[in-house]
Design an enzyme around this catalytic site. Structure first.
Site, short mmCIF file in Angstrom:
data_model
loop_
_atom_site.label_atom_id
_atom_site.label_comp_id
_atom_site.label_asym_id
_atom_site.label_seq_id
_atom_site.Cartn_x
_atom_site.Cartn_y
_atom_site.Cartn_z
N GLU A 145 5.35 -43.46 43.17
CA GLU A 145 4.05 -43.52 43.86
C GLU A 145 2.95 -43.97 42.92
O GLU A 145 2.16 -44.86 43.25
CB GLU A 145 3.69 -42.15 44.45
CG GLU A 145 2.29 -42.17 45.08
CD GLU A 145 1.92 -40.93 45.84
OE1 GLU A 145 2.45 -39.85 45.56
OE2 GLU A 145 1.05 -41.05 46.73
N ILE B 255 4.33 -35.68 42.67
CA ILE B 255 3.82 -34.48 43.36
C ILE B 255 3.58 -34.86 44.81
O ILE B 255 2.63 -35.58 45.12
CB ILE B 255 2.52 -33.93 42.73
CG1 ILE B 255 2.71 -33.62 41.24
CG2 ILE B 255 2.07 -32.67 43.49
CD1 ILE B 255 1.47 -33.06 40.54
N ASP B 256 4.46 -34.44 45.68
CA ASP B 256 4.24 -34.70 47.11
C ASP B 256 3.55 -33.46 47.67
O ASP B 256 4.07 -32.34 47.56
CB ASP B 256 5.57 -34.96 47.82
CG ASP B 256 5.33 -35.36 49.26
OD1 ASP B 256 4.51 -36.26 49.49
OD2 ASP B 256 5.92 -34.75 50.17
N ASP C 236 8.31 -39.47 44.22
CA ASP C 236 6.94 -38.97 44.36
C ASP C 236 6.81 -37.80 43.39
O ASP C 236 7.44 -36.76 43.58
CB ASP C 236 6.67 -38.52 45.80
CG ASP C 236 5.18 -38.24 46.02
OD1 ASP C 236 4.47 -38.06 45.01
OD2 ASP C 236 4.75 -38.20 47.17
N ASP D 118 7.83 -40.74 49.71
CA ASP D 118 7.61 -39.46 50.39
C ASP D 118 8.86 -39.03 51.15
O ASP D 118 9.06 -37.83 51.39
CB ASP D 118 6.47 -39.58 51.43
CG ASP D 118 5.12 -39.90 50.81
OD1 ASP D 118 4.77 -39.25 49.83
OD2 ASP D 118 4.42 -40.80 51.32
N THR E 45 -0.14 -33.51 47.19
CA THR E 45 -1.17 -33.41 46.14
C THR E 45 -2.37 -32.59 46.61
O THR E 45 -2.95 -31.83 45.84
CB THR E 45 -1.61 -34.83 45.69
OG1 THR E 45 -0.45 -35.54 45.26
CG2 THR E 45 -2.62 -34.79 44.57
C1 IPD Z 1 1.33 -37.27 51.14
C2 IPD Z 1 1.88 -36.00 51.74
C3 IPD Z 1 1.26 -35.78 53.11
C4 IPD Z 1 1.53 -36.95 54.03
C5 IPD Z 1 1.08 -38.25 53.39
C6 IPD Z 1 1.70 -38.42 52.01
P1 IPD Z 1 1.06 -37.23 48.48
O1 IPD Z 1 1.89 -37.51 49.87
O2 IPD Z 1 3.28 -36.08 51.88
O3 IPD Z 1 1.80 -34.65 53.73
O4 IPD Z 1 0.80 -36.75 55.21
O5 IPD Z 1 1.48 -39.32 54.23
O6 IPD Z 1 1.25 -39.62 51.44
O7 IPD Z 1 -0.13 -38.14 48.51
O8 IPD Z 1 0.68 -35.81 48.49
O9 IPD Z 1 2.03 -37.59 47.43
#
Ligand code: IPD
Length: 330
Positions: free
Chosen positions: A81, A103-104, A101, A248, A106
Site C-alpha cells: 500500500e 496496517i489495515d 497492507d 486490503d 489505519t
Molecule cells: C482501509 C480499511 C477500511 C476500508 C478501506 C481500506 P487502510 O485500509 O480496510 O476498512 O474501508 O477501503 O482502504 O487505509 O486502513 O489500510
C-alpha cells in the site's frame, strides 16, 4: 521451490507460511509500539483527504516487511500500500508476488480502536494463494493456503479450522449480519448511492423503505482484512465494499475461500458470469476481480435439500446486488 522456474508447490507454500507468520508477528510488535506512541503524538498525515490517514508506522512496517521478504525471497515481487502511494507501480505477473497492507485499519490504529492488522497475501500465477492476517491488539492470527484450509489462532491456543462452527443455511438477506464500510470518498456522488444502499439493506419495507431488506444488522470493523476474516470465521454473513485495493483483500480472499466462502467482483462481473451461455465461474478470482476494487464476500453455506451451498451463495449475491447501487471508486 526451484528459484529458476519459480514453481511453488504445496510444500513450498507451507514453508512460506511459516516465514510469513513469523514476519506478521514481528510486524505486530512494531504496530503495538506504534499504537502506544501515536496516542501521545499527533503524527498522523492525510493522503487524498482528511479521512484518508497514514502514519509513520504504516511506512515503517511496510519497510520492515519489504526488506525481510527481499532477504528471504529475493526473486519475489512486492506490491504494498505505502509503496504504491509513493509511486511504485508493480504490474501483476505470473511470478510470486507479496501483496501487503502494513496496517489495515489505519483509522482504528490512530484512534486506539483495537481492530487493525497486518495483511500479507501471496499472489502466484495471478491468483491469491496464501494469506496471513494478524491483529496484534487481540492476538488473532488468521492463515490460509490454497487447497490446505484456513485457520484462526488466538493467543497461544491451537489453530482452529475455519469456519469456527458448522455453517447454517442463509434463507435471505433479512436473516443476515452484514459488513459494509464508509470508505474515504465522502463526496455526494459516492456517498449518496452508498448510504441509500445501506438504507435499503437495513430498512423496513413495510414501514416506508422501498426495496428494504431489513437485514438483522450492519457492522463496520474498519478493516477490510478483518471484515473478510470475520466472514471466513462465520461471525458475519457477508462483507461488501467498493473502493478498497488488492492489498486490503488479497490475504483475506484465500482465508475466506478456504473456509468455503464465495468471493464475487462487481455487479457487472457477476451478471456477465451468470448470463445465459456464459462458462465463467462467478466465484473465480480473476486478475480483473482482484484488482477491480469491488468485492462481495459471502460465508460458507451448507447444501440443503432444495439447493447446494454454492447456489445459495449465488442467490444471496444476486439479491444483494439487486439491493445496492454500484458506483465507481475514486
Ligand atoms: C482501509 C480499511 C477500511 C476500508 C478501506 C481500506 P487502510 O485500509 O480496510 O476498512 O474501508 O477501503 O482502504 O487505509 O486502513 O489500510
Amino acid at each position: 521451490m526451484s528459484a529458476d522456474t519459480q514453481t511453488l508447490k504445496p510444500v513450498d507454500l507451507r514453508s512460506i507460511l511459516t516465514f510469513t507468520v513469523k514476519l506478521a508477528r514481528t510486524a505486530g510488535t512494531l504496530i503495538l509500539e506504534g499504537s502506544q506512541a501515536i496516542q501521545t503524538t499527533s503524527d498522523v498525515n492525510e493522503k487524498k483527504n482528511s479521512v484518508d490517514l497514514v502514519t509513520e508506522y504504516d511506512v515503517a512496517v511496510e519497510e520492515l516487511v519489504k526488506s525481510e521478504i527481499a532477504k528471504a525471497y529475493p526473486s519475489f515481487k512486492f506490491i504494498g500500500e505505502e509503496s504504491y502511494s509513493s509511486g511504485t507501480r508493480n504490474e501483476l505477473t505470473d511470478e510470486p508476488t507479496f501483496c501487503v497492507d502494513p496496517i489495515d485499519g489505519t483509522t482504528n490504529f490512530v484512534h486506539g480502536f483495537p481492530f487493525a492488522c497486518i495483511s500479507l497475501g501471496l499472489i502466484y500465477q495471478k491468483r491469491p494463494v496464501l494469506g496471513v492476517i494478524y491483529n496484534p491488539f487481540l492476538d488473532h492470527l488468521y492463515t490460509g493456503i490454497e487447497g490446505q484450509g484456513s485457520f484462526l489462532t488466538r493467543g497461544n491456543s491451537q489453530p482452529l479450522k475455519l469456519p469456527l462452527t458448522n455453517p447454517k443455511p442463509l434463507p435471505s438477506l433479512q436473516k443476515a449480519l452484514l459488513a459494509i464500510e464508509w470508505g474515504s470518498d465522502r463526496g455526494k456522488k459516492t456517498l449518496v448511492p452508498k448510504s441509500d444502499s445501506f438504507l435499503r439493506l437495513a430498512g423496513d419495507p413495510a414501514d416506508g423503505i422501498a426495496g428494504g431488506r431489513m437485514a438483522h444488522s450492519i457492522r463496520s470493523l474498519g478493516s477490510a482484512a478483518l471484515n473478510i476474516s470475520m466472514v471466513a470465521q462465520g461471525g458475519l454473513d457477508l462483507y461488501w465494499e467498493i473502493g478498497c485495493w488488492p492489498w486490503d483483500v488479497c490475504a483475506g480472499i484465500v482465508i475466506a475461500q478456504e473456509a468455503g466462502g464465495a468471493v464475487v467482483g462487481s455487479h457487472a462481473a457477476l451478471a456477465a458470469a451468470t448470463s445465459a451461455g456464459s462458462s465463467i465461474d462467478p466465484f473465480k478470482v480473476t486478475p480483473d476481480v482482484l484488482t477491480g476494487r469491488k468485492y462481495l464476500i459471502i460465508r460458507a453455506i451448507p447444501d440443503t435439500l432444495n439447493e447446494t451451498g454454492r447456489e445459495a451463495q449465488l442467490r444471496i449475491a444476486r439479491d444483494f446486488y439487486q439491493t445496492v447501487e454500484d458506483g465507481e471508486p475514486k
